[in-house]
Design a protein around this motif. Structure first.
Motif, PDB file in Angstrom:
ATOM      1  N   ILE A 398     -23.954-155.523  33.838  1.00  0.00           N
ATOM      2  CA  ILE A 398     -25.024-156.208  34.572  1.00  0.00           C
ATOM      3  C   ILE A 398     -26.055-155.199  35.056  1.00  0.00           C
ATOM      4  O   ILE A 398     -27.273-155.383  34.869  1.00  0.00           O
ATOM      5  CB  ILE A 398     -24.443-157.000  35.763  1.00  0.00           C
ATOM      6  CG1 ILE A 398     -23.639-158.209  35.268  1.00  0.00           C
ATOM      7  CG2 ILE A 398     -25.559-157.464  36.706  1.00  0.00           C
ATOM      8  CD1 ILE A 398     -22.951-158.992  36.371  1.00  0.00           C
ATOM      9  N   LEU A 443     -31.963-160.645  36.266  1.00  0.00           N
ATOM     10  CA  LEU A 443     -30.939-160.437  37.288  1.00  0.00           C
ATOM     11  C   LEU A 443     -31.454-159.493  38.369  1.00  0.00           C
ATOM     12  O   LEU A 443     -32.310-158.647  38.119  1.00  0.00           O
ATOM     13  CB  LEU A 443     -29.681-159.846  36.653  1.00  0.00           C
ATOM     14  CG  LEU A 443     -28.948-160.744  35.645  1.00  0.00           C
ATOM     15  CD1 LEU A 443     -27.900-159.946  34.894  1.00  0.00           C
ATOM     16  CD2 LEU A 443     -28.314-161.931  36.344  1.00  0.00           C
ATOM     17  N   ASP A 445     -30.090-156.786  41.499  1.00  0.00           N
ATOM     18  CA  ASP A 445     -28.956-156.044  42.052  1.00  0.00           C
ATOM     19  C   ASP A 445     -28.764-156.523  43.493  1.00  0.00           C
ATOM     20  O   ASP A 445     -29.535-156.163  44.398  1.00  0.00           O
ATOM     21  CB  ASP A 445     -29.241-154.544  42.013  1.00  0.00           C
ATOM     22  CG  ASP A 445     -28.048-153.710  42.487  1.00  0.00           C
ATOM     23  OD1 ASP A 445     -27.129-154.281  43.103  1.00  0.00           O
ATOM     24  OD2 ASP A 445     -28.050-152.492  42.254  1.00  0.00           O
ATOM     25  N   SER A 547     -29.091-164.327  39.530  1.00  0.00           N
ATOM     26  CA  SER A 547     -27.936-163.446  39.759  1.00  0.00           C
ATOM     27  C   SER A 547     -26.784-164.175  40.435  1.00  0.00           C
ATOM     28  O   SER A 547     -25.613-163.939  40.127  1.00  0.00           O
ATOM     29  CB  SER A 547     -28.339-162.246  40.626  1.00  0.00           C
ATOM     30  OG  SER A 547     -29.141-161.349  39.906  1.00  0.00           O
ATOM     31  N   THR A 551     -23.580-164.398  37.697  1.00  0.00           N
ATOM     32  CA  THR A 551     -22.665-163.255  37.779  1.00  0.00           C
ATOM     33  C   THR A 551     -21.208-163.605  37.460  1.00  0.00           C
ATOM     34  O   THR A 551     -20.568-162.914  36.656  1.00  0.00           O
ATOM     35  CB  THR A 551     -22.769-162.580  39.158  1.00  0.00           C
ATOM     36  OG1 THR A 551     -24.088-162.048  39.311  1.00  0.00           O
ATOM     37  CG2 THR A 551     -21.754-161.459  39.307  1.00  0.00           C
TER      38      THR A 551
END
Length: 668
Positions: A398, A443, A445, A547, A551
C-alpha cells in the motif's frame, strides 16, 4: 329562565369539547394536502410552504417517474425470476418457498448504515412529564389530559428520523431555541452498567414496529427505505431513499420480505457492542438457511458493514462457509472517518443547509444531544491499522503504491508496480461524459494527522488525548473510546467467505481539519458551533476515504493470492468504466451448474452521476446504493444458481404464514 337555558347550553358545549376535540400537538393548525400532512408551527413556515410546496411536489413526483423508468428494463428482465417465472400472487407461502428452492437465487439480508433506519418514537405522556418535565416542555407539550383542550399534549408516537420539516419533533430546525429533537434522540449513559438507555417515558424503535406504522412494516423493509414523506427533505437530498431500489428489485424478482429476504432495521444510535444488529443478522441467517436450504447473500451499507464483520468475528470458519454464500459491502468505513471526530469537537456542518433563504438543519443543541450520546459515532473514529501493520508486507505494498502514484502524478516515473491486480495509471478507469481519470487508487497514508488544533496535530494514535482536552464531553467520550479499543474489528480478521468491497473513489472527501482556536473553549463559551477553519480533502465517496474502504480488502486479497486464505476477494470501484485486461467478472466459474467467485481482484462499475446532466451528489456515500448500475449488480449477484440442500421447505403452511405475520426474524 332564558338566561339559565343559555348558561346550561354553554356548559354542555364546554363539557363536550374534550370528548370530540383532539388537543394533541399534531392536530393544531392542521393543513392537509392530497400528498401528505404538514404541521404548521409558525406563520413564517406556513407562508414558505404554501409558496413552494406545489413546486417541490411536482419535482419529486417527476423524479419518482424517472426512477421507475430507469429501472423498468431491469425489472422486466428479472420479473419473478427467482420463482422460475411463476407469479407469487397466485400461490401460498409454502408454494412460493418451494419454487424458490428450485430457482436460481440466494436468500438475501440487507443491513443499512448509520442513519439508515427510519426511527419511530413512542411517548408515555404521564411518565415523561413526571420524570423529565424539561424535555416535555421543550417540545411545547403542556398536558397529558384531553380535558385541558386549550393546552397541547403529545401524540402517542412520532416519526423521529426523518420527521416532517414542520413536525414538533422535526429534524430540521430554523431556530436555535428548538430543543425537542435533540432531547428525544439523546441516549442516557449509565456509568455503572456502561450501557445506554432511553429517557423514561420514551421508546425508540424502527418505523413499522409500532401500532400506527405496522401496516408499513413489510417485515423490516419499511424501516430501511424512504425514510421520510416530507417533500422538502426529498427535494433537498437523495439520502432518504435507503434501500428503496434494491427492495423494489427483490420484490420484483419474486422475493417475499421476512421469508426469502430480510431487512435489518436497528437503532443506529447504539454502538456495535450494544446494538441489536448482530443478533438480528445472526437469527436471519439461521432462519433463511432453514427455510430455503440455501446459503445467504448479505448486502451491507456503511456502518452496517461493521456490524456484519463483528458477527463474522464470533462465527467459526465452518459456520460461515456453511451458511453464507457471499457478502458485499458498500461504502464501508472500515478504518473510520475523520468526520466522526469533527462532530464531537465543534459540530458537523453537513447537517446544515440553506433553504428558501434560511439556514436550516440540526442546530447546535440538538447535534450536541443526539450525536454526542450516540456511541455509534465512536465505531467510525479513525483506526490504527496504518500504525499497527506498517511492517506487514501487504501494508508495504500500500505504502509503495502511494509513493509510486505520487511520482506518477509529478511525472517522475511511469513505473507503477505495487498492487498489480489494480489497473495501471497509464490506463483510464473513468472516461465518461464530463469526467476523465487515470487508474489511480488515490490511497492516503493514514498515519498522517487528521486534526490540527492551535498548531498541534493529532493522528489516530492521539484520539484519547484529543477527546480529553478538546471536547465538552471528554470523560464520557473517552469511556466510549475504551469500549471501541476492545472492538474485534481492529484486527481486520479475514471474513473467510467470498467477499466483495464496493467503494467510491471519485469524489473529494473531507480528510483533515484545522482549528485555529480551541474548540472546547469556543463551544463552551458560545454554546454554538465552532467548525474547522480549514479543511483538506482526499479521494473517497464524499464521506468515506478510499483508504478507509479499501485497506482491509487489500490485506485479504494479499492473503488469498499468497495462499494464506482460500477465500476470494473482489473490489468494485464505483464510477469506473474500466474494461482493460485486469477487469474481472462478478462470477469467475460455473461448477456443477453453480456460479462461483474464485479469483481476487478488480472490477470497474459505471455510475449514473458521471453521465451528462446528472448530479454528482446522487452518487455520494448515502445514495450510491440506489444507482441503477448497483441495483443491476445486486440482481446478478443474488442469481448464483446455488443448489439447495433440501427439495422442499421443512416448515408447513401455517409456520411460514406466522413467520411473515409475526416477522419472527426481528424478534429477539
Amino acid at each position: 329562565m332564558r338566561v339559565i337555558y343559555i348558561l346550561v347550553a354553554v356548559c354542555l358545549v364546554l363539557v363536550s369539547i374534550p370528548m370530540f376535540y383532539d388537543n394533541t400537538d399534531t392536530a393544531l393548525w392542521l393543513e392537509r394536502t392530497d400528498a401528505h400532512t404538514f404541521f404548521i408551527t409558525s406563520s413564517n413556515r406556513r407562508s414558505l410552504l404554501q409558496d413552494n410546496h406545489q413546486m417541490m411536489k411536482q419535482q419529486i413526483e417527476a423524479d419518482e417517474q424517472e426512477r421507475v423508468l430507469k429501472l423498468q428494463s431491469l425489472f422486466a428482465e428479472s420479473k419473478n425470476i427467482c420463482l422460475n417465472g411463476k407469479d407469487p400472487k397466485k400461490w401460498s407461502y409454502e408454494q412460493i418457498v418451494n419454487e424458490f428452492i428450485k430457482g436460481p437465487c440466494a436468500p438475501v439480508i440487507l443491513v443499512p448504515g448509520l442513519a439508515g433506519t427510519s426511527l419511530e418514537i413512542e411517548i408515555d405522556c404521564e411518565k415523561l412529564q413526571k420524570e423529565s418535565p424539561e424535555i416535555f416542555e421543550s417540545c411545547g407539550w403542556q398536558t397529558c389530559n384531553s380535558w385541558y383542550f386549550w393546552y397541547s399534549k403529545p401524540d402517542s408516537e412520532y416519526r423521529l428520523w426523518i420527521s416532517t420539516t414542520t413536525s414538533t419533533v422535526g429534524v430540521i430546525q430554523t431556530s436555535s431555541k428548538d430543543h425537542c429533537f435533540g432531547n428525544l434522540m439523546e441516549l442516557k449513559y449509565d456509568s455503572v452498567t456502561q450501557k445506554h438507555k432511553e429517557t423514561p417515558g420514551l421508546k425508540v424503535t424502527y418505523y413499522g414496529n409500532t401500532p400506527s406504522t405496522q401496516k408499513y412494516n413489510e417485515c423490516g423493509l419499511g424501516g430501511i427505505k424512504e425514510m421520510t414523506d416530507d417533500y422538502i427533505i426529498k427535494y433537498m437530498m437523495c439520502d432518504y431513499k435507503g434501500f428503496l431500489n434494491i427492495g423494489d428489485l427483490l420484490k420484483n424478482m419474486g422475493y417475499v420480505s421476512g421469508l426469502l429476504f430480510q431487512a435489518i432495521p436497528y437503532d443506529y444510535r447504539k454502538g456495535i457492542q450494544q446494538s441489536e444488529a448482530k443478533q438480528l443478522i445472526s437469527k436471519s441467517i439461521s432462519n433463511l438457511n432453514k427455510i430455503t436450504g440455501k446459503k445467504v447473500t448479505i448486502l451491507t451499507h456503511s456502518l452496517g458493514s461493521l456490524h456484519t464483520l463483528n458477527l463474522l468475528g464470533e462465527m467459526t470458519k465452518q459456520q460461515k462457509q456453511d451458511s453464507i454464500a457471499t457478502i458485499m459491502t458498500m461504502g464501508a468505513p472500515y478504518l473510520g472517518s475523520s468526520k466522526a471526530i469533527r462532530a464531537h469537537l465543534g459540530g458537523d456542518p453537513s447537517f446544515l443547509d440553506t433553504f428558501l433563504g434560511m439556514t436550516v438543519g440540526i442546530n447546535y443543541f440538538n447535534q450536541n444531544k443526539a450525536i454526542n450520546s450516540a456511541s455509534s459515532q465512536v465505531d467510525i473514529y479513525p483506526k490504527l491499522a496504518f500504525f499497527q501493520y506498517q511492517n506487514e508486507p501487504w501494508m508495504q505494498e500500500i505504502l509503495k503504491r502511494i509513493q509510486q502514484e505520487k511520482d506518477f502524478i509529478e511525472k517522475k516515473t511511469n513505473n507503477v508496480t505495487a498492487l498489480s491486480w489494480f489497473p495501471n495509471p497509464n490506463e483510464l478507469c473513468t472516461n465518461l461524459t464530463d469526467f476523465k481519470s487515470e487508474c489511480l487508487i488515490h490511497l492516503q497514508d493514514l498515519k498522517e494527522h487528521f486534526i490540527e488544533i492551535e498548531n498541534k496535530q493529532f493522528t489516530a494514535q492521539d484520539i484519547k488525548e484529543l477527546l480529553d482536552k478538546y471536547t465538552i464531553n471528554g470523560t464520557l467520550i473517552s469511556q466510549y473510546y475504551q469500549n471501541y479499543q476492545s472492538n474485534p474489528l481492529n484486527t481486520l480478521q479475514n471474513p473467510e467467505v467470498p467477499f466483495i468491497v464496493l467503494y467510491g473513489g471519485f469524489a473529494q472527501t473531507e480528510y483533515q481539519f484545522k482549528y485555529l482556536k480551541n474548540p472546547y473553549h469556543e463551544v463552551l463559551d458560545k454554546q454554538d458551533f465552532y467548525f474547522p477553519n480549514f479543511t483538506t480533502y482526499a479521494v473517497g465517496d464524499q464521506t468515506v476515504l478510499t483508504s478507509s474502504a479499501l485497506t482491509p480488502a487489500i490485506k485479504w486479497i494479499y492473503e488469498h493470492q499468497n495462499g494464506i486464505s482460500e477465500n476470494p476477494i473482489k473490489v468494485i470501484q464505483y464510477c469506473s468504466n474500466y474494461k482493460g485486461s485486469l477487469q474481472l467478472d462478478l462470477f469467475d466459474a460455473v461448477i456443477d451448474g453453480q456460479k462461483q467467485i474464485t479469483q481476487s481482484g478488480y472490477i470497474g462499475l459505471e455510475c449514473e452521476c458521471l453521465k451528462k446532466g446528472a448530479a454528482l451528489s446522487d452518487c455520494k456515500h448515502s445514495c450510491l446504493i440506489n444507482d441503477k448500475f448497483v441495483v443491476d449488480l445486486v440482481s446478478q449477484l443474488v442469481r448464483n444458481n446455488q443448489k439447495a440442500s433440501i427439495d422442499k421447505t421443512p416448515l408447513d403452511k401455517n409456520q411460514l404464514e406466522d413467520i411473515v405475520k409475526q416477522c419472527s426474524n426481528l424478534q429477539i
